[in-house]
Design an enzyme around this catalytic site. Structure first.
Site, PDB file in Angstrom:
ATOM      1  CE1 TYR A 141      -3.119  -2.730  -0.057  1.00 20.20           C
ATOM      2  CE2 TYR A 141      -3.797  -2.249   2.427  1.00 20.20           C
ATOM      3  CZ  TYR A 141      -3.916  -2.984   1.102  1.00 20.20           C
ATOM      4  OH  TYR A 141      -5.035  -3.774   1.085  1.00 20.20           O
ATOM      5  CE  LYS A 192       0.465 -17.759  -2.685  1.00 25.54           C
ATOM      6  NZ  LYS A 192      -0.459 -18.845  -2.540  1.00 25.54           N
ATOM      7  CG  ASP A 224      -3.110 -20.165  -0.739  1.00 22.60           C
ATOM      8  OD1 ASP A 224      -2.429 -19.861   0.181  1.00 22.60           O
ATOM      9  OD2 ASP A 224      -2.568 -20.657  -1.464  1.00 22.60           O
ATOM     10  CG  ASP A 248      -7.182  -3.991   3.926  1.00 21.86           C
ATOM     11  OD1 ASP A 248      -8.041  -4.190   4.559  1.00 21.86           O
ATOM     12  OD2 ASP A 248      -7.112  -3.424   2.758  1.00 21.86           O
ATOM     13  CG  ASP A 252     -12.714  -6.069   6.515  1.00 24.63           C
ATOM     14  OD1 ASP A 252     -12.194  -5.745   7.355  1.00 24.63           O
ATOM     15  OD2 ASP A 252     -13.231  -5.502   5.612  1.00 24.63           O
TER      16      ASP A 252
END
Ligand code: NAD
Length: 357
Positions: A141, A192, A224, A248, A252
């Site tokens: 980001y 990852k 994943d 992020d 959620d």
């Protein structure tokens, strides 16, 4: 010396829910168990109304001089037409970056009394208590270079950079290890590493930091799989730590396992455990002023503040338990209302928690 707490209600229901949370702090002040000084300041749309910008200079100065910040919510349709730099969100983002709040703590807690509110089966989520530690000021980001460019053939390409320095990985993992020490002593680092070099480094640095936390059981999981496991059997997790973008998304997802946005607190911490504490929800303009907003996420944010920034874990435990007892008694704001329960408004819910305390 008194602890300094900055109180920033913001906009919409922010004002209503903060009023109830402040009553909890005042309660502990008045019975002598908390020595703190509370100071109010406008932020978001309220900051714009008061001083022409979403993060007024005095508000920022107060935030910097405080030990912790209690934040309500910002935003509202009346501010949607403002230029981007004047929009309420800039107040929140400005505080996060100015105070270098790099560690975002997002608990996903499901009180057993609310298990029916989840979209998953009650036995899968009842009693769920996960803490997701998300890196908040680095990663893709913020990485450079970034942009959209047109190449010689006239085709456009968009690009962002996923970059983490060892020091950034080390400090977020230590926050997560410290939290794991205060909880179930299990930490799952999500990455990852099978595809990304950044993740390879991430894993290496987390493992190195783990040498200082021999009591914490460290595991690793690809993002994943973590997404799948969160939905399949979320109770396997205690604390999770991950980079900005993965956090992020996963936080959620975890929050929604609980099905009740009005119940979830959050914290954003700097390197010295100074923090900003806020409910995960927004200013809810659709119900603002109606006196029906659920104040529990904000009251639970006060508990997090006492635990993580103000060194009063014993008061935090009391607040958490008081919320549980209020739910046991069947009191519910409309967002968590269920058959056989008694519907109450914001103030009544706040008073019920106080009565338990
Ligand atoms: P929201 O979280 O404000 O509301 C989503 C839904 O949840 C609404 O139906 C609302 O009534 C309900 N809700 C939220 N909190 C509740 C509570 N405590 N009790 C009962 N019901 C509750 O999200 P939104 O509607 O997408 O955004 C509204 C405004 O809030 C926008 O201006 C947005 O930019 C802002 N926002 C601010 C923050 C923040 O301050 N951290 C976060 C998200 C959105």
């Amino acid at each position: 010396m008194s602890l300094k707490i900055a109180v920033m209600p913001g906009d919409g229901i922010g004002v209503e829910i903060i009023a109830e949370a402040v009553k909890v702090l005042e309660h502990y002040k008045s019975n002598g168990r908390l020595d703190a000084e509370l100071t109010n300041a406008p932020v978001g749309g309220a900051g714009y109304d008061a001083a022409g910008k979403p993060l007024p200079d005095e508000t920022l100065a107060l935030a910097k001089a405080s030990d912790a910040i209690l934040f309500g919510a910002i935003g509202g349709p009346e501010y949607d037409g403002l230029a981007r730099e004047l929009r309420p969100e800039k107040g929140l983002l400005g505080l996060r970056s100015e105070l270098e709040l790099f560690a975002n703590l997002r608990p996903a807690i499901l009180y057993p009394q609310l298990a029916d509110a989840s979209s998953l089966k009650p036995e899968v989520v009842s009693g769920l208590d996960i803490m997701i530690v998300r890196e908040l000021t680095g990663g893709i980001y913020f990485g450079e270079p970034r942009g959209i460019e047109t190449d010689a053939s006239g085709e456009r390409k968009g690009f962002n950079t996923l970059v983490y320095k060892e020091s950034e990985i080390d400090r977020i993992s230590r926050v997560a290890f410290d939290i794991a020490m205060k909880r179930g002593k299990r930490l799952c680092s999500v990455d990852k590493a099978n595809v990304l070099e950044v993740s390879e480094l991430w894993r290496e640095v987390v493992v190195k930091a783990s040498a200082d936390y021999p009591e914490v059981e460290l595991s690793h999981m690809y993002v994943d799989n973590a997404a799948m496991q969160l939905v399949k059997w979320p109770k396997q997790f205690d604390v999770m730590v991950t980079k900005n973008m993965f956090g992020d998304i996963l936080s959620d997802c975890a929050a929604m396992l609980t099905g009740s946005i009005g119940m979830l607190p959050s914290a954003s911490l700097d390197a010295n455990s100074k923090g900003m504490y806020e409910p995960i929800h927004g200013s809810a303009p659709d119900i603002a002023g109606k006196g029906i907003a659920n104040p529990l996420a904000t009251i639970l944010s006060v508990a997090m503040m006492l635990r993580y920034s103000l060194d009063h874990a014993e008061l935090a435990d009391e607040i958490d338990a008081a919320v549980g007892r209020v739910l046991d008694k069947g009191l519910r704001t409309p967002d968590i209302m269920a058959n056989g329960c008694k519907e109450v408004g914001t103030v009544e819910m706040g008073e019920a928690v106080l009565a338990e305390l």
